[in-house]
Scaffold this motif. Structure first.
Motif, short mmCIF file in Angstrom:
data_model
loop_
_atom_site.label_atom_id
_atom_site.label_comp_id
_atom_site.label_asym_id
_atom_site.label_seq_id
_atom_site.Cartn_x
_atom_site.Cartn_y
_atom_site.Cartn_z
N ALA A 268 0.89 -1.47 -0.12
CA ALA A 268 -0.18 0.06 -0.05
C ALA A 268 0.96 1.28 0.08
O ALA A 268 0.58 2.08 -0.93
N PRO A 269 1.81 1.39 0.99
CA PRO A 269 2.54 2.50 0.82
C PRO A 269 3.51 2.63 -0.45
O PRO A 269 3.81 4.01 -0.64
N LEU A 270 3.99 1.92 -1.09
CA LEU A 270 4.63 1.62 -1.83
C LEU A 270 3.95 2.22 -3.30
O LEU A 270 4.59 2.71 -4.09
N ILE A 271 2.71 1.82 -3.31
CA ILE A 271 1.86 2.10 -4.49
C ILE A 271 1.86 3.83 -4.46
O ILE A 271 1.73 4.53 -5.43
N TRP A 272 1.39 4.34 -3.07
CA TRP A 272 1.26 5.81 -2.91
C TRP A 272 2.60 6.41 -3.21
O TRP A 272 2.64 7.51 -4.04
N VAL A 273 3.62 5.81 -2.85
CA VAL A 273 5.27 6.67 -3.05
C VAL A 273 5.40 6.52 -4.75
O VAL A 273 5.77 7.28 -5.04
N ALA A 274 4.99 5.38 -5.26
CA ALA A 274 5.22 5.23 -6.60
C ALA A 274 4.50 6.31 -7.54
O ALA A 274 5.07 7.14 -8.29
N LEU A 275 3.10 6.47 -7.09
CA LEU A 275 2.32 7.71 -7.70
C LEU A 275 3.05 9.06 -7.34
O LEU A 275 2.94 9.81 -8.34
N ALA A 276 3.39 9.08 -6.16
CA ALA A 276 4.08 10.62 -5.78
C ALA A 276 5.19 10.75 -6.94
O ALA A 276 5.44 12.13 -7.26
N LEU A 277 6.19 9.78 -6.73
CA LEU A 277 7.32 9.92 -7.98
C LEU A 277 6.86 10.28 -9.16
O LEU A 277 7.58 10.80 -9.96
N ALA A 278 5.85 9.30 -9.61
CA ALA A 278 5.48 9.41 -11.04
C ALA A 278 5.06 11.01 -11.53
O ALA A 278 5.47 11.30 -12.40
N ILE A 279 4.51 11.55 -10.68
CA ILE A 279 3.95 12.99 -10.79
C ILE A 279 5.08 14.04 -10.19
O ILE A 279 5.34 14.94 -10.85
N GLY A 280 5.60 13.69 -9.12
CA GLY A 280 6.56 14.74 -8.56
C GLY A 280 7.90 14.84 -9.30
O GLY A 280 8.51 15.89 -9.42
N VAL A 281 8.20 13.57 -9.83
CA VAL A 281 9.48 13.92 -10.52
C VAL A 281 9.67 14.59 -11.80
O VAL A 281 10.78 15.68 -11.78
N PRO A 282 8.64 14.46 -12.59
CA PRO A 282 8.59 15.33 -13.77
C PRO A 282 8.56 16.92 -13.31
O PRO A 282 9.04 17.82 -14.01
N ILE A 283 7.68 17.18 -12.16
CA ILE A 283 7.66 18.63 -11.73
C ILE A 283 8.92 18.91 -11.36
O ILE A 283 9.29 19.93 -11.53
N ALA A 284 9.60 18.11 -10.63
CA ALA A 284 10.95 18.37 -9.93
C ALA A 284 11.90 18.84 -11.29
O ALA A 284 12.77 19.92 -11.03
N SER B 85 14.75 23.18 -15.15
CA SER B 85 15.05 23.66 -16.10
C SER B 85 15.64 24.93 -16.39
O SER B 85 15.43 25.91 -15.91
N GLU B 86 16.69 24.99 -17.30
CA GLU B 86 17.29 26.27 -17.73
C GLU B 86 16.44 27.17 -18.23
O GLU B 86 16.66 28.33 -18.31
N GLN B 87 15.57 26.79 -19.10
CA GLN B 87 14.54 27.50 -20.15
C GLN B 87 13.82 28.50 -19.14
O GLN B 87 13.18 29.28 -19.58
N LEU B 88 13.43 27.99 -17.79
CA LEU B 88 12.96 28.90 -16.79
C LEU B 88 13.46 30.29 -16.77
O LEU B 88 12.63 31.20 -16.41
N ALA B 89 14.66 30.43 -16.92
CA ALA B 89 15.38 31.75 -16.66
C ALA B 89 14.79 32.71 -17.82
O ALA B 89 15.00 33.71 -17.60
N TRP B 90 14.30 32.27 -18.82
CA TRP B 90 13.81 33.07 -20.12
C TRP B 90 12.31 33.26 -19.91
O TRP B 90 11.77 33.79 -20.94
N GLU C 141 8.44 20.50 -26.91
CA GLU C 141 9.92 20.78 -26.36
C GLU C 141 9.88 21.89 -25.47
O GLU C 141 10.41 22.87 -25.88
N GLY C 142 9.55 21.63 -24.12
CA GLY C 142 9.75 22.77 -23.36
C GLY C 142 10.43 22.32 -22.07
O GLY C 142 11.65 21.96 -22.18
N THR C 143 9.95 22.64 -20.85
CA THR C 143 10.90 22.54 -19.59
C THR C 143 10.74 21.03 -19.19
O THR C 143 11.88 20.97 -18.32
#
Length: 214
Positions: free
Chosen positions: A11-27, A32-37, A171-173
């Motif tokens: 159960a906690p592994l599933i929730w952790v996996a979901l958090a990583l699946a969404i959180g990693v792309p956001i992080a 991204s260097e493109q945010l500076a512009w 092709e963005g951030t």
């Protein structure tokens, strides 16, 4: 004992996996260097789009009952409210892009944009708005469960397919690998829930039972 221990640990592994699946792309996008512009409104719009894609992943997991700790009723309620949050995220995404570049958004909304990702995103957007509106008015319109499914399922397919293609073509951030992984998970979760629900309905039908959820 081993099976029970695995179930409690899963159960906690599933929730952790979901958090990583969404959180990693956001992080990754946040680094991204493109945010500076980019200006703050454009950045907000971009991250609203990433969050929206993450919510698209959560929706089939909820309706399929794959997230532990949630009853069928709570899963359906969460599916309803997250659908509203998805619509809000899309509004923020579109509004932010409109503020930063109205001509580009006009081209996108009228399907005259030269960018290949625009028509997929706009199509998914309208499908999201239609589902959200019908969900809010479902009782007033008197839509039965069968009718609602006949409308909702095709629109859900349009939302998933349009969102994934839209995201992959930009092709963005967003970092390439984490973006592709998130899109693959969205597709996999959608396919799985549709296959599982079809099997469930077929079995119930063969037994001569009602297919309406309890």
């Amino acid at each position: 004992m081993q099976k029970k221990g695995w179930r409690s640990a899963r159960a906690p592994l599933i929730w952790v996996a979901l958090a990583l699946a969404i959180g990693v792309p956001i992080a990754k996008a946040a680094g991204s260097e493109q945010l500076a512009w980019r200006g703050p409104v454009y950045i907000l719009a971009g991250f609203a789009g990433i969050v929206a894609l993450g919510l698209v992943l959560v929706q089939p997991l909820l309706i399929g009952g794959y997230l532990p700790g949630l009853s069928a009723y709570r899963g359906r309620r969460a599916h309803h409210w997250i659908g509203g949050a998805l619509a809000v995220a899309v509004v923020i995404h579109v509004a932010g892009l409109w503020i930063t570049s109205p001509p580009d958004m006009i081209d996108a909304l009228t399907f005259s944009s030269p960018t290949p990702f625009s028509p997929f995103g706009v199509t998914a957007m309208w499908a999201i708005f239609i589902v959200a509106l019908l969900a809010a008015l479902r009782r007033r319109l008197g839509l039965r469960l069968r009718t609602w499914r006949l409308i909702h399922v095709p629109l859900a397919i349009v939302i998933v397919a349009g969102s994934v293609v839209h995201c992959l073509l930009i092709e963005g951030t967003m970092e390439t690998i984490s973006k592709a992984a998130l899109c693959a998970l969205v597709l996999a979760a959608t396919v799985k829930v549709m296959v599982d629900l079809q099997v469930w309905r077929r079995r119930r039908t063969l037994r001569g039972e009602s297919i309406a959820p309890q």
